[in-house]
Design an enzyme around this catalytic site. Sequence first.
Site, mmCIF file in Angstrom:
data_model
loop_
_atom_site.group_PDB
_atom_site.id
_atom_site.type_symbol
_atom_site.label_atom_id
_atom_site.label_comp_id
_atom_site.label_asym_id
_atom_site.label_seq_id
_atom_site.Cartn_x
_atom_site.Cartn_y
_atom_site.Cartn_z
ATOM 1 N N ASP A 182 10.655 16.351 20.882
ATOM 2 C CA ASP A 182 10.948 15.072 21.839
ATOM 3 C C ASP A 182 11.515 13.973 20.592
ATOM 4 O OD1 ASP A 182 9.103 14.421 19.445
ATOM 5 O OD2 ASP A 182 8.066 13.513 20.774
ATOM 6 N N ASP A 199 -2.289 5.265 5.101
ATOM 7 C CA ASP A 199 -1.275 4.394 4.728
ATOM 8 C C ASP A 199 -2.324 3.219 5.868
ATOM 9 O OD1 ASP A 199 -0.229 2.741 3.909
ATOM 10 O OD2 ASP A 199 1.875 3.912 4.621
ATOM 11 N N ASP A 208 -1.089 -0.946 2.118
ATOM 12 C CA ASP A 208 0.387 -1.627 2.462
ATOM 13 C C ASP A 208 0.460 -3.213 2.136
ATOM 14 O OD1 ASP A 208 2.922 -1.342 3.475
ATOM 15 O OD2 ASP A 208 2.608 -2.633 4.286
ATOM 16 N N GLU A 222 0.359 -1.409 -2.817
ATOM 17 C CA GLU A 222 1.440 -1.555 -2.719
ATOM 18 C C GLU A 222 1.584 -3.212 -3.306
ATOM 19 O OE1 GLU A 222 6.125 -1.376 -0.081
ATOM 20 O OE2 GLU A 222 3.947 -2.447 0.630
ATOM 21 N N HIS A 251 9.841 5.408 1.598
ATOM 22 C CA HIS A 251 10.279 6.047 2.514
ATOM 23 C C HIS A 251 10.666 4.197 3.163
ATOM 24 C CE1 HIS A 251 6.652 3.448 2.525
ATOM 25 N NE2 HIS A 251 7.007 2.769 3.840
ATOM 26 N N ASP A 252 10.769 3.273 1.322
ATOM 27 C CA ASP A 252 11.884 2.219 0.750
ATOM 28 C C ASP A 252 12.650 2.173 0.199
ATOM 29 O OD1 ASP A 252 9.946 1.292 2.923
ATOM 30 O OD2 ASP A 252 8.360 -0.093 1.917
HETATM 31 O O1 TEU Z 1 6.713 -2.545 2.422
HETATM 32 C C1 TEU Z 1 6.369 -3.919 1.813
HETATM 33 C C2 TEU Z 1 7.877 -3.935 0.385
HETATM 34 O O2 TEU Z 1 7.911 -4.890 -0.894
HETATM 35 C C3 TEU Z 1 9.361 -4.049 1.874
HETATM 36 O O3 TEU Z 1 9.174 -4.628 2.183
HETATM 37 C C4 TEU Z 1 10.025 -3.833 0.304
HETATM 38 O O4 TEU Z 1 10.104 -5.657 0.047
HETATM 39 C C5 TEU Z 1 11.472 -3.726 1.128
HETATM 40 O O5 TEU Z 1 11.256 -2.581 2.092
HETATM 41 C C6 TEU Z 1 12.397 -2.937 0.092
HETATM 42 O O6 TEU Z 1 13.198 -2.951 0.576
HETATM 43 C C7 TEU Z 1 5.687 -2.389 2.775
HETATM 44 C C8 TEU Z 1 6.342 -0.649 3.948
HETATM 45 O O7 TEU Z 1 6.356 -0.295 2.736
HETATM 46 C C9 TEU Z 1 7.317 -0.841 4.567
HETATM 47 O O8 TEU Z 1 7.491 -0.150 4.670
HETATM 48 C C10 TEU Z 1 7.355 -2.415 5.369
HETATM 49 O O9 TEU Z 1 8.163 -2.684 6.503
HETATM 50 C C11 TEU Z 1 6.494 -3.797 5.327
HETATM 51 O O10 TEU Z 1 5.588 -3.077 3.491
HETATM 52 C C12 TEU Z 1 6.086 -4.559 5.991
HETATM 53 O O11 TEU Z 1 4.253 -3.484 6.235
#
Ligand code: TEU
Length: 587
Positions: free
Chosen positions: A37, A110, A216, A274, A349-350
């Site tokens: 998918d 997570d 998170d 985090e 992933h961020d």
């Molecule tokens: O990330 C928090 C965070 O610090 C990010 O928003 C960061 O500032 C940003 O990605 C920088 O580009 C966590 C998760 O890892 C993220 O994927 C989520 O979008 C966010 O929290 C909100 O839950």
Amino acid sequence: MATNSYQPFLMDFDRVWWREVIIYEIYVQSFQDSNNDGVGDLQGIINRLDYLKWLGADMLWLTPIYESPLEDQGYDISNYKKINPLFGDMKTWKKLCEAIHAKGMKMMMDMVFNHTSSKHEWFLESKSSKDNPKRDWYFWRKGKVGKKGERLPPNNWESLFGGSAWTYDSKTDEYYLHLFASSQPDLNWDTPAVRHAVFDVVKFWADNGTDGFRFDVINLVSKAPGLPDVPIKNLDKFEQPASEMFTNGPNIHQYLHEMNEKVLGKYNSCSVGEMPCGVTEFEASEYVGKDRRELSMVFQFHHMDLDATGGDKWKVRKWELGELERVLRIWQQHMLGNHGWNSLYLENHDQPRSLSRFGTEDPRYRAVCAKMLATFLLALRGTIFLYQGQELGIPHPDNWKIEDYKDVETLNEYKRRKAENPKKEPDMSSVMHAIKLKGRDNARTPMPWDTSPNSGFTGAGVKPWIKMNDKHSDINVMTQERDQESVLSYFKKLIDIRKQHPLLFYGAFVPIHPGHKHIFSFLRAQGPFRSLIFCSFSPKECEYVIPGEIDIDLAVLVAANYHVTEPKLEYRTVLKPYEARIYALRN
Ligand code: TEU
């Protein structure tokens, strides 16, 4: 006896399982699709466990797989105890968890508790009326009236994803707070029932076999009492960056300690919090100090912020190696002994790909540079977090148009910049440049497994949920597994080396040439054991001089990203572009 700063020394520490593991982050939607998918899923992970075990991963961190409208890719949860059908179901999760354990690996989940999705039943109830019992599970406030009679939010806080941190709801004529997107309302941890509900979720997943938890943005859950306006820093707009109003807030330690007492401490689990928006190494010790009984580790962001101006990631700035070295030195040295422990990461992933950010995309040096970054990361003191694809040395995709990006943060920034520009057809090239360097989707492209169409991530002919990064045909698992000289083979070898040398887990970090412009070098030292590590971040040859106090007479080469031809390590060496080596020292 003569002394010098590079002498062996003994240090007290506890051996703890989670200090000795390699944690591998799986961005589930982009890892492996098993049902064609176009979206990765739990069965896909089961199908790839042999690879993860082969690589040397000890614990798998799964990004959120719970029920969610996916407006922020699962970090907007609408039911914490249900699996999003896109990814599978509880039966498949249990099968995955058992399969991970059967291979001697562990599972990390997570947990997103600063906010829920606006579709979560808790929020729907809270929103339904002012006297709903869950009204104070979220932050609801009356708006203010501006000078011209216009309606204004309750305070001037800016959301971390841009715009006001408040959204108006006409039903009850009040605003709700959201530090992230408006579809992510903040939970009010000051309400005891909220903490109870959240701890119950942790217990649910721990009872089901989860060995570790990533929390998170957990340092944002305690807000400044009264939610006051933040002092104005930017005269051009109403919303102001407000992190001091919600970062490491007044009750944060009490809440985390309570979570430890009521749930975490009852399991042999590990936890990583985090912590964006600024946490100093001293504050970090308060979160992770052994006697504090709060968390095992934190994710700090100081090295991730080096290429941002004044905390704004989109305002890209050039950084120097000395700045990176300084941040790491501070954290490495601070976390010695038992009052703390570092988490180590260069990607997630961020965060964009480390090769493009800390190294080079130049095809001539791509592989050596990715190996240099691997050497640097895997030789530091702390628990290693690898992000899927990092082991292949993936650079950012090229020439994407704004329509190719899916991430709410990126799209918000694009919209904001477009709205700012009054011209009919604004020149958006500078924002596209920043997105190419910093956008989160750069690291969210599907995992390249082989050379087939869609790289084995999903069936040929299926449209993946996000575009593939098809920059280089040799950047995939199948090609690199067969090549002894590949980035992947090097990662696997370094992981093995780390596991064979407990010195690399626990040995003290001793800097050499702090502040050097091109070379990051250090010793790891524990009792009679020492390792010497040097990594060049330069695209040119440069000379490395080993301080005379370090006895290198019996140095043995342990790892290197080039073929080293000199029979013996010399005090003066010319390093090739991005060269990195690890030596074991004896005396
Ligand atoms: O990330 C928090 C965070 O610090 C990010 O928003 C960061 O500032 C940003 O990605 C920088 O580009 C966590 C998760 O890892 C993220 O994927 C989520 O979008 C966010 O929290 C909100 O839950």
